[in-house]
Write an enzyme that holds these catalytic residues in place. Structure first.
Site, PDB file in Angstrom:
ATOM      1  N   ARG A 223       0.861  -1.179   0.000  1.00  0.00           N
ATOM      2  CA  ARG A 223       0.000   0.000   0.000  1.00  0.00           C
ATOM      3  C   ARG A 223       0.897   1.227   0.000  1.00  0.00           C
ATOM      4  O   ARG A 223       2.082   1.160   0.322  1.00  0.00           O
ATOM      5  CB  ARG A 223      -0.894   0.013   1.245  1.00  0.00           C
ATOM      6  CG  ARG A 223      -2.045  -0.963   1.127  1.00  0.00           C
ATOM      7  CD  ARG A 223      -2.830  -1.030   2.410  1.00  0.00           C
ATOM      8  NE  ARG A 223      -3.618   0.167   2.696  1.00  0.00           N
ATOM      9  CZ  ARG A 223      -4.325   0.342   3.801  1.00  0.00           C
ATOM     10  NH1 ARG A 223      -4.333  -0.589   4.749  1.00  0.00           N
ATOM     11  NH2 ARG A 223      -5.027   1.451   3.991  1.00  0.00           N
ATOM     12  N   HIS A 224       0.307   2.373  -0.315  1.00  0.00           N
ATOM     13  CA  HIS A 224       1.027   3.644  -0.205  1.00  0.00           C
ATOM     14  C   HIS A 224       1.364   3.899   1.264  1.00  0.00           C
ATOM     15  O   HIS A 224       0.773   3.284   2.164  1.00  0.00           O
ATOM     16  CB  HIS A 224       0.126   4.768  -0.724  1.00  0.00           C
ATOM     17  CG  HIS A 224      -1.237   4.723  -0.091  1.00  0.00           C
ATOM     18  ND1 HIS A 224      -1.483   5.232   1.167  1.00  0.00           N
ATOM     19  CD2 HIS A 224      -2.398   4.164  -0.517  1.00  0.00           C
ATOM     20  CE1 HIS A 224      -2.748   5.016   1.487  1.00  0.00           C
ATOM     21  NE2 HIS A 224      -3.334   4.359   0.485  1.00  0.00           N
ATOM     22  N   ASN A 230      -5.762   8.737   5.752  1.00  0.00           N
ATOM     23  CA  ASN A 230      -5.633   7.595   6.671  1.00  0.00           C
ATOM     24  C   ASN A 230      -5.623   8.108   8.110  1.00  0.00           C
ATOM     25  O   ASN A 230      -6.284   7.556   8.988  1.00  0.00           O
ATOM     26  CB  ASN A 230      -4.325   6.824   6.443  1.00  0.00           C
ATOM     27  CG  ASN A 230      -4.303   6.060   5.135  1.00  0.00           C
ATOM     28  OD1 ASN A 230      -3.298   6.037   4.446  1.00  0.00           O
ATOM     29  ND2 ASN A 230      -5.405   5.427   4.779  1.00  0.00           N
ATOM     30  N   ARG A 272      -0.886   9.596  -3.533  1.00  0.00           N
ATOM     31  CA  ARG A 272      -0.260   8.885  -2.409  1.00  0.00           C
ATOM     32  C   ARG A 272       0.554   7.667  -2.865  1.00  0.00           C
ATOM     33  O   ARG A 272       1.542   7.307  -2.234  1.00  0.00           O
ATOM     34  CB  ARG A 272      -1.296   8.502  -1.347  1.00  0.00           C
ATOM     35  CG  ARG A 272      -2.512   7.710  -1.820  1.00  0.00           C
ATOM     36  CD  ARG A 272      -3.574   7.735  -0.722  1.00  0.00           C
ATOM     37  NE  ARG A 272      -4.745   6.897  -0.943  1.00  0.00           N
ATOM     38  CZ  ARG A 272      -5.816   7.255  -1.626  1.00  0.00           C
ATOM     39  NH1 ARG A 272      -5.857   8.430  -2.224  1.00  0.00           N
ATOM     40  NH2 ARG A 272      -6.866   6.448  -1.710  1.00  0.00           N
ATOM     41  N   GLU A 292      -7.929   3.328  -6.058  1.00  0.00           N
ATOM     42  CA  GLU A 292      -8.692   2.693  -4.973  1.00  0.00           C
ATOM     43  C   GLU A 292     -10.164   2.547  -5.334  1.00  0.00           C
ATOM     44  O   GLU A 292     -10.684   3.273  -6.195  1.00  0.00           O
ATOM     45  CB  GLU A 292      -8.524   3.519  -3.671  1.00  0.00           C
ATOM     46  CG  GLU A 292      -9.211   2.959  -2.425  1.00  0.00           C
ATOM     47  CD  GLU A 292      -8.874   1.478  -2.112  1.00  0.00           C
ATOM     48  OE1 GLU A 292      -8.937   0.625  -3.011  1.00  0.00           O
ATOM     49  OE2 GLU A 292      -8.588   1.202  -0.933  1.00  0.00           O
ATOM     50  N   TYR A 332     -16.493  -4.395  -4.612  1.00  0.00           N
ATOM     51  CA  TYR A 332     -15.297  -5.228  -4.807  1.00  0.00           C
ATOM     52  C   TYR A 332     -15.421  -6.026  -6.102  1.00  0.00           C
ATOM     53  O   TYR A 332     -14.436  -6.228  -6.817  1.00  0.00           O
ATOM     54  CB  TYR A 332     -15.093  -6.177  -3.618  1.00  0.00           C
ATOM     55  CG  TYR A 332     -14.255  -5.562  -2.516  1.00  0.00           C
ATOM     56  CD1 TYR A 332     -12.876  -5.735  -2.478  1.00  0.00           C
ATOM     57  CD2 TYR A 332     -14.844  -4.797  -1.511  1.00  0.00           C
ATOM     58  CE1 TYR A 332     -12.104  -5.169  -1.471  1.00  0.00           C
ATOM     59  CE2 TYR A 332     -14.085  -4.224  -0.501  1.00  0.00           C
ATOM     60  CZ  TYR A 332     -12.710  -4.414  -0.488  1.00  0.00           C
ATOM     61  OH  TYR A 332     -11.949  -3.840   0.501  1.00  0.00           O
ATOM     62  N   HIS A 358      -3.597   0.345  -3.269  1.00  0.00           N
ATOM     63  CA  HIS A 358      -4.491   0.690  -2.161  1.00  0.00           C
ATOM     64  C   HIS A 358      -5.089  -0.570  -1.535  1.00  0.00           C
ATOM     65  O   HIS A 358      -5.070  -1.639  -2.135  1.00  0.00           O
ATOM     66  CB  HIS A 358      -5.618   1.578  -2.684  1.00  0.00           C
ATOM     67  CG  HIS A 358      -5.122   2.757  -3.434  1.00  0.00           C
ATOM     68  ND1 HIS A 358      -4.928   3.987  -2.854  1.00  0.00           N
ATOM     69  CD2 HIS A 358      -4.734   2.897  -4.733  1.00  0.00           C
ATOM     70  CE1 HIS A 358      -4.455   4.837  -3.768  1.00  0.00           C
ATOM     71  NE2 HIS A 358      -4.337   4.192  -4.912  1.00  0.00           N
ATOM     72  N   VAL A 361      -7.885  -2.583  -3.632  1.00  0.00           N
ATOM     73  CA  VAL A 361      -7.296  -3.079  -4.885  1.00  0.00           C
ATOM     74  C   VAL A 361      -6.274  -4.187  -4.592  1.00  0.00           C
ATOM     75  O   VAL A 361      -6.241  -5.220  -5.266  1.00  0.00           O
ATOM     76  CB  VAL A 361      -6.651  -1.888  -5.628  1.00  0.00           C
ATOM     77  CG1 VAL A 361      -5.665  -2.347  -6.665  1.00  0.00           C
ATOM     78  CG2 VAL A 361      -7.740  -1.053  -6.279  1.00  0.00           C
ATOM     79  N   ARG A 363      -6.213  -6.076  -1.926  1.00  0.00           N
ATOM     80  CA  ARG A 363      -6.934  -7.268  -1.445  1.00  0.00           C
ATOM     81  C   ARG A 363      -7.378  -8.105  -2.634  1.00  0.00           C
ATOM     82  O   ARG A 363      -7.281  -9.322  -2.632  1.00  0.00           O
ATOM     83  CB  ARG A 363      -8.166  -6.851  -0.641  1.00  0.00           C
ATOM     84  CG  ARG A 363      -7.843  -6.443   0.775  1.00  0.00           C
ATOM     85  CD  ARG A 363      -9.093  -5.878   1.421  1.00  0.00           C
ATOM     86  NE  ARG A 363      -8.900  -5.615   2.829  1.00  0.00           N
ATOM     87  CZ  ARG A 363      -9.646  -4.784   3.530  1.00  0.00           C
ATOM     88  NH1 ARG A 363     -10.650  -4.142   2.945  1.00  0.00           N
ATOM     89  NH2 ARG A 363      -9.421  -4.601   4.809  1.00  0.00           N
TER      90      ARG A 363
HETATM   91  O1  F6P Z   1      -9.166   3.469   4.394  1.00  0.00           O
HETATM   92  C1  F6P Z   1      -8.303   3.320   3.328  1.00  0.00           C
HETATM   93  C2  F6P Z   1      -9.001   2.716   2.140  1.00  0.00           C
HETATM   94  O2  F6P Z   1      -8.047   2.523   1.135  1.00  0.00           O
HETATM   95  C3  F6P Z   1     -10.176   3.559   1.586  1.00  0.00           C
HETATM   96  O3  F6P Z   1      -9.792   4.554   0.670  1.00  0.00           O
HETATM   97  C4  F6P Z   1     -11.061   2.486   0.990  1.00  0.00           C
HETATM   98  O4  F6P Z   1     -12.387   2.944   0.784  1.00  0.00           O
HETATM   99  C5  F6P Z   1     -10.938   1.417   2.032  1.00  0.00           C
HETATM  100  O5  F6P Z   1      -9.600   1.448   2.485  1.00  0.00           O
HETATM  101  C6  F6P Z   1     -11.255   0.038   1.533  1.00  0.00           C
HETATM  102  O6  F6P Z   1     -11.372  -0.844   2.637  1.00  0.00           O
HETATM  103  P1  F6P Z   1     -12.802  -1.382   3.090  1.00  0.00           P
HETATM  104  O7  F6P Z   1     -13.338  -2.072   1.878  1.00  0.00           O
HETATM  105  O8  F6P Z   1     -12.500  -2.298   4.230  1.00  0.00           O
HETATM  106  O9  F6P Z   1     -13.683  -0.223   3.459  1.00  0.00           O
END
Ligand code: F6P
Length: 406
Positions: A223-224, A230, A272, A292, A332, A358, A361, A363
């Protein structure tokens, strides 16, 4: 798009090829790719049936085509695996991968007949390689550690496996045009030949097969560094890095410099990730597909604010985080669809690669690489300031994580 995707097509991908030609590597990659895209998939390996039913440690002569005592037994294992695959198709199976040598025509004709009777199309995927150096390296890397050779010296195991290949060579017949749809992958992707590819799913598979290559190169995911958003618990946006985030960028650059690799660097288009990769000093490519997840109307809010301002949205997301789509944003599932070209590009790349992106992405990308079920993707752990290093094996990736000090 999702409705059109399947078109009701059920396909058995039937691997073909002599031992140590990379069939399992290709089969597992296909399976991971398809299940990541949302198809229900199953991989069956006839070797596993043999090991479970006849015992793992069988000498090369066991595989001789004229060994009356074992031929029937081996055919029995192959048919048991096929029956299991067809039973699975009857439930909700979409793409079943039948991993065996299937080197002789008689066996393939039976498979085709049985699949056709069950309403399942067949796509043969044959891996061909005649380069003794590649084959020997393959045997040494992937075969000597099999339970088949437990307790045997590496040299004896190597000799026996070469003997096993020689037995299969006696009856091996490459797939012929009249057998129907096939894709032949020659010399680990140097050449790809296809025949009678029809329909969306088979075409997509053929296209994917053109890209994949066995490589030993590492994939690094990060990640960045920490951003202003954050720090404030806000999602989305395009905020700059914090002081800690900039320190992470330095630490990441040092991490890369300390390794004997010169990775290609991909970032998203958001500042970022670009700033995080900048200190590495390599040319980077910024890809929109790595941006993201788009939180739509919730972009820039904290989770607390979303809960207060959009309580129903907040609850729906908690109910099905994978399918939930932010109003005027993405889910997702959407992220996976837009990452498909990145995966294809990644598979075709032979050099090491560092992807700075991010949470959502990464994940999704990590989920693909590690073969995680779709619904687990939104919950995978991809923390800040951590490099995930993935090194290929025959069946997937070995993983190491490095938490860098900031
Ligand atoms: O909080 C950081 C981040 O990259 C957000 O920009 C994004 O919406 C989120 O994480 C994604 O994680 P989750 O799907 O758990 O909300």
């Amino acid at each position: 798009m999702v409705l059109q995707r399947h078109g009701g097509q059920k396909i058995a991908v039937v691997m073909v090829g002599l031992p140590a030609r990379g069939k399992t590597f290709v089969a597992r990659k296909l399976q991971r790719y398809l299940s990541w895209l949302g198809y229900s998939t199953l991989w069956v390996n006839v070797g596993d049936y043999r090991r479970a039913r006849a015992g793992a440690q069988q000498p090369a002569e066991y595989f001789a085509p004229d060994n009356e005592a074992t031929r029937e037994e081996r055919e029995g294992f192959a048919m048991a695996a096929l029956d299991d695959l067809l039973a699975w198709f009857k439930k909700d199976g979409e793409v079943g991968i039948y991993d065996a040598t299937n080197a002789d025509r008689t066996r393939r004709d039976i498979i085709r007949k049985e699949c056709s009777a069950a309403g399942v199309g067949v796509l043969f995927v044959e891996t061909i390689c005649d380069d003794p150096k590649i084959i020997d390296a393959n045997v040494r890397r992937n075969k000597l550690g099999l339970p088949d050779y437990a307790g045997m010296s590496a040299d004896d195991a190597f000799r026996d496996f070469r003997g096993r290949i020689a037995q299969y060579e006696r009856t091996y017949r490459p797939v012929e045009d009249e057998e129907g749809s096939y894709v032949k992958v020659v010399d680990a992707g140097r050449q790809v030949i296809s025949n009678r590819i029809e329909g969306y799913l088979s075409s997509r598979l053929a296209f994917f097969l053109m890209q994949i290559r066995p490589t030993e190169r590492a994939i690094l995911l990060s990640r960045h560094g920490e951003s202003e958003f954050n720090l404030a618990d806000r999602i989305g946006g395009d905020a700059p890095l914090t002081e800690r985030g900039r320190k992470y960028a330095e630490a990441l650059a040092n991490f890369v410099r300390e390794r004997p690799i010169e990775p290609v660097v991909w970032t998203s288009t958001l500042q970022r990730t670009v700033a995080t990769a900048a200190a590495i000093g390599h040319e980077t490519e910024s890809l929109r597909a790595l941006d993201e997840i788009d939180a739509g109307v919730c972009d820039g809010l904290t989770y607390e604010e979303i809960k207060a301002q959009w309580p129903e949205e907040f609850a729906s997301r908690a109910g099905n985080k994978f399918r939930y789509r932010y109003p005027r944003g993405e889910s997702y599932a959407d992220v996976i669809l837009r990452l498909d070209p990145v995966i294809v590009e990644l598979e075709g790349l032979r050099s090491p690669v560092l992807i700075v992106a991010h949470q959502a992405v990464l994940r999704a990308l990590y989920g693909y690489l590690m073969g995680k079920p779709q619904d687990e993707c939104p919950y995978l752990q991809v923390p800040l300031h951590t490099v995930i290093q993935l090194t290929p094996t025959e069946t997937g990736y070995d993983e190491e994580r490095f938490l860098l000090p900031v």
